[in-house]
Write a protein that holds these residues in place. Structure first.
Motif, PDB file in Angstrom:
ATOM      1  N   PHE A 104      96.488-103.997 -20.589  1.00  0.00           N
ATOM      2  CA  PHE A 104      96.718-103.923 -22.022  1.00  0.00           C
ATOM      3  C   PHE A 104      96.884-105.338 -22.582  1.00  0.00           C
ATOM      4  O   PHE A 104      96.332-105.669 -23.633  1.00  0.00           O
ATOM      5  CB  PHE A 104      97.970-103.080 -22.307  1.00  0.00           C
ATOM      6  CG  PHE A 104      98.307-102.961 -23.761  1.00  0.00           C
ATOM      7  CD1 PHE A 104      97.782-101.934 -24.532  1.00  0.00           C
ATOM      8  CD2 PHE A 104      99.166-103.872 -24.375  1.00  0.00           C
ATOM      9  CE1 PHE A 104      98.093-101.819 -25.882  1.00  0.00           C
ATOM     10  CE2 PHE A 104      99.484-103.768 -25.718  1.00  0.00           C
ATOM     11  CZ  PHE A 104      98.945-102.739 -26.477  1.00  0.00           C
ATOM     12  N   ASP A 105      97.647-106.181 -21.881  1.00  0.00           N
ATOM     13  CA  ASP A 105      97.906-107.540 -22.351  1.00  0.00           C
ATOM     14  C   ASP A 105      96.611-108.344 -22.473  1.00  0.00           C
ATOM     15  O   ASP A 105      96.428-109.090 -23.429  1.00  0.00           O
ATOM     16  CB  ASP A 105      98.872-108.266 -21.414  1.00  0.00           C
ATOM     17  CG  ASP A 105     100.295-107.718 -21.512  1.00  0.00           C
ATOM     18  OD1 ASP A 105     100.538-106.781 -22.302  1.00  0.00           O
ATOM     19  OD2 ASP A 105     101.157-108.235 -20.787  1.00  0.00           O
ATOM     20  N   ARG A 106      95.720-108.190 -21.512  1.00  0.00           N
ATOM     21  CA  ARG A 106      94.448-108.918 -21.559  1.00  0.00           C
ATOM     22  C   ARG A 106      93.624-108.471 -22.763  1.00  0.00           C
ATOM     23  O   ARG A 106      93.059-109.280 -23.486  1.00  0.00           O
ATOM     24  CB  ARG A 106      93.664-108.703 -20.258  1.00  0.00           C
ATOM     25  CG  ARG A 106      92.547-109.727 -20.017  1.00  0.00           C
ATOM     26  CD  ARG A 106      91.344-109.445 -20.827  1.00  0.00           C
ATOM     27  NE  ARG A 106      90.268-110.419 -20.584  1.00  0.00           N
ATOM     28  CZ  ARG A 106      89.151-110.403 -21.247  1.00  0.00           C
ATOM     29  NH1 ARG A 106      88.944-109.511 -22.188  1.00  0.00           N
ATOM     30  NH2 ARG A 106      88.218-111.276 -20.995  1.00  0.00           N
ATOM     31  N   GLU A 107      93.584-107.161 -23.001  1.00  0.00           N
ATOM     32  CA  GLU A 107      92.823-106.645 -24.143  1.00  0.00           C
ATOM     33  C   GLU A 107      93.461-107.092 -25.458  1.00  0.00           C
ATOM     34  O   GLU A 107      92.757-107.464 -26.401  1.00  0.00           O
ATOM     35  CB  GLU A 107      92.726-105.115 -24.081  1.00  0.00           C
ATOM     36  CG  GLU A 107      91.853-104.490 -25.149  1.00  0.00           C
ATOM     37  CD  GLU A 107      90.367-104.838 -25.029  1.00  0.00           C
ATOM     38  OE1 GLU A 107      89.636-104.622 -26.022  1.00  0.00           O
ATOM     39  OE2 GLU A 107      89.911-105.332 -23.963  1.00  0.00           O
ATOM     40  N   LEU A 108      94.776-107.087 -25.509  1.00  0.00           N
ATOM     41  CA  LEU A 108      95.485-107.531 -26.712  1.00  0.00           C
ATOM     42  C   LEU A 108      95.165-108.994 -27.005  1.00  0.00           C
ATOM     43  O   LEU A 108      94.854-109.362 -28.145  1.00  0.00           O
ATOM     44  CB  LEU A 108      96.997-107.339 -26.531  1.00  0.00           C
ATOM     45  CG  LEU A 108      97.868-107.631 -27.739  1.00  0.00           C
ATOM     46  CD1 LEU A 108      97.600-106.626 -28.855  1.00  0.00           C
ATOM     47  CD2 LEU A 108      99.345-107.581 -27.332  1.00  0.00           C
ATOM     48  N   GLY A 109      95.208-109.831 -25.976  1.00  0.00           N
ATOM     49  CA  GLY A 109      94.875-111.240 -26.146  1.00  0.00           C
ATOM     50  C   GLY A 109      93.435-111.431 -26.565  1.00  0.00           C
ATOM     51  O   GLY A 109      93.127-112.238 -27.456  1.00  0.00           O
ATOM     52  N   PHE A 110      92.534-110.689 -25.940  1.00  0.00           N
ATOM     53  CA  PHE A 110      91.108-110.763 -26.281  1.00  0.00           C
ATOM     54  C   PHE A 110      90.892-110.415 -27.753  1.00  0.00           C
ATOM     55  O   PHE A 110      90.186-111.134 -28.474  1.00  0.00           O
ATOM     56  CB  PHE A 110      90.297-109.825 -25.391  1.00  0.00           C
ATOM     57  CG  PHE A 110      88.862-109.707 -25.794  1.00  0.00           C
ATOM     58  CD1 PHE A 110      87.921-110.628 -25.346  1.00  0.00           C
ATOM     59  CD2 PHE A 110      88.438-108.699 -26.655  1.00  0.00           C
ATOM     60  CE1 PHE A 110      86.590-110.545 -25.739  1.00  0.00           C
ATOM     61  CE2 PHE A 110      87.114-108.597 -27.050  1.00  0.00           C
ATOM     62  CZ  PHE A 110      86.190-109.525 -26.588  1.00  0.00           C
ATOM     63  N   LEU A 111      91.483-109.317 -28.216  1.00  0.00           N
ATOM     64  CA  LEU A 111      91.282-108.889 -29.603  1.00  0.00           C
ATOM     65  C   LEU A 111      91.892-109.890 -30.582  1.00  0.00           C
ATOM     66  O   LEU A 111      91.300-110.174 -31.636  1.00  0.00           O
ATOM     67  CB  LEU A 111      91.857-107.491 -29.819  1.00  0.00           C
ATOM     68  CG  LEU A 111      91.127-106.365 -29.077  1.00  0.00           C
ATOM     69  CD1 LEU A 111      91.868-105.045 -29.241  1.00  0.00           C
ATOM     70  CD2 LEU A 111      89.681-106.247 -29.538  1.00  0.00           C
ATOM     71  N   ALA A 112      93.068-110.425 -30.255  1.00  0.00           N
ATOM     72  CA  ALA A 112      93.698-111.424 -31.125  1.00  0.00           C
ATOM     73  C   ALA A 112      92.809-112.662 -31.234  1.00  0.00           C
ATOM     74  O   ALA A 112      92.578-113.180 -32.334  1.00  0.00           O
ATOM     75  CB  ALA A 112      95.083-111.790 -30.597  1.00  0.00           C
TER      76      ALA A 112
END
Length: 158
Positions: free
Chosen positions: A114-122
């Motif tokens: 989830f953290d990787r996807e959150l960072g990617f989207l940000a």
């Protein structure tokens, strides 16, 4: 960089907010943005981003991330040249809105955290605020290459 984070879902942890803040600060330095650059990131549920998507983009569906760049040129709008102001003022580049629901489902779909996807989207939204886009193959190659470069340099891997 001045970054305001708003969690309308109460599902983003302090550590995840720190990740987004740190990653976007890193990306701002990578792009050599002025220290007084301002922006915001809001974390919302799917229904909220769907309403925003319908209102501003004419698409009645949820999406993962939407960016509103303040400096986008709009027809019949007065252009302000911030470099010509007598008193320097902070430069607000805009707002990013991220669906927490889409973040969770895409993390599972793509097989990473989830953290990787959150960072990617940000980061994806941040690059849009800074004039990058992926509407044609050449622009897509530039934006996605920069995205990959920043994520790898920051250390946020799949």
């Amino acid at each position: 960089m001045e970054l305001d984070l708003y969690d309308e879902t109460n599902r983003i942890t302090t550590e995840q907010k720190e990740l987004v803040n740190s990653l976007l600060e890193f990306a701002g330095n990578h792009l050599k943005l002025p220290d007084d650059t301002e922006m915001s990131v809001s974390f919302v549920e799917d229904d909220a981003i769907q309403k925003i998507n319908k209102t501003y983009r004419g698409k009645d569906q949820s999406t993962d991330v939407i960016s509103f760049a303040i400096e986008d040129e709009v027809e019949d709008e007065l252009t302000i040249n911030f470099d010509d102001l007598e008193e320097p003022m902070p430069r607000n580049i805009g707002d990013i809105i991220i669906s927490v629901d889409k973040t969770a489902s895409q993390a599972i779909e793509y097989g990473h955290s989830f953290d990787r996807e959150l960072g990617f989207l940000a980061l994806h939204g941040f690059l849009h605020l800074n004039g990058y886009d992926h509407m044609d193959p050449e622009d897509e190659k530039e934006m996605f290459g920069l995205q990959k470069e920043i994520l790898e340099a920051y250390g946020l891997k799949r």
